[in-house]
Design a protein around this motif. Structure first.
Motif, PDB file in Angstrom:
ATOM      1  N   SER A 178       0.828  -1.197   0.000  1.00  0.00           N
ATOM      2  CA  SER A 178       0.000   0.000   0.000  1.00  0.00           C
ATOM      3  C   SER A 178       0.866   1.251   0.000  1.00  0.00           C
ATOM      4  O   SER A 178       0.583   2.178  -0.735  1.00  0.00           O
ATOM      5  N   GLN A 225       2.602   1.417  -3.336  1.00  0.00           N
ATOM      6  CA  GLN A 225       1.642   1.843  -4.358  1.00  0.00           C
ATOM      7  C   GLN A 225       1.439   3.362  -4.286  1.00  0.00           C
ATOM      8  O   GLN A 225       1.402   4.029  -5.319  1.00  0.00           O
ATOM      9  N   ALA A 226       1.337   3.902  -3.107  1.00  0.00           N
ATOM     10  CA  ALA A 226       1.176   5.354  -2.937  1.00  0.00           C
ATOM     11  C   ALA A 226       2.405   6.084  -3.456  1.00  0.00           C
ATOM     12  O   ALA A 226       2.303   7.150  -4.089  1.00  0.00           O
ATOM     13  N   GLN A 286       2.286   6.104  -7.223  1.00  0.00           N
ATOM     14  CA  GLN A 286       1.283   7.081  -7.665  1.00  0.00           C
ATOM     15  C   GLN A 286       1.838   8.506  -7.540  1.00  0.00           C
ATOM     16  O   GLN A 286       1.619   9.349  -8.407  1.00  0.00           O
ATOM     17  N   ALA A 287       2.554   8.766  -6.470  1.00  0.00           N
ATOM     18  CA  ALA A 287       3.143  10.095  -6.270  1.00  0.00           C
ATOM     19  C   ALA A 287       4.177  10.378  -7.347  1.00  0.00           C
ATOM     20  O   ALA A 287       4.223  11.485  -7.910  1.00  0.00           O
TER      21      ALA A 287
END
Length: 97
Positions: A1, A4-5, A8-9
């Motif tokens: 998680s 994944q963040a 995305q950033a």
């Protein structure tokens, strides 16, 4: 998680950088288009001025030609008066000058 963040950033930062590059390019294009528009306006004013000058010159030339025709006609009428006497003139006028 968390990974994944982070991905995305990173993707968002890349997209933001791409958008900044696009904005910069559009600003440069806009600046160039404005410069071209100013140049075109200046050229148009110059062409209008030249056209007015040419029209004035044409009118002066036409006016000179008419003046010469009137003088020639007056000279012909004067020579007719001299050769035929005053009775030969119509209306008694020798020209319109």
């Amino acid at each position: 998680s968390g990974r994944q963040a982070l991905e995305q950033a990173r993707a968002a930062v890349e997209e933001l950088d791409d958008m900044k590059a696009v904005v910069k390019q559009l600003e440069e294009e806009n600046t160039e288009l404005r410069r071209q528009a100013r140049h075109a306006e200046k050229e148009q004013r110059s062409l209008c001025s030249r056209a007015e000058g040419l029209q004035d010159e044409r009118l002066l030339t036409e006016g000179q030609g008419l003046r010469e025709q009137i003088q020639a006609q007056a000279a012909r009428m004067a020579s007719l008066e001299v050769s035929s006497g005053p009775a030969a003139t119509v209306g008694g006028a020798g020209g319109c000058v």
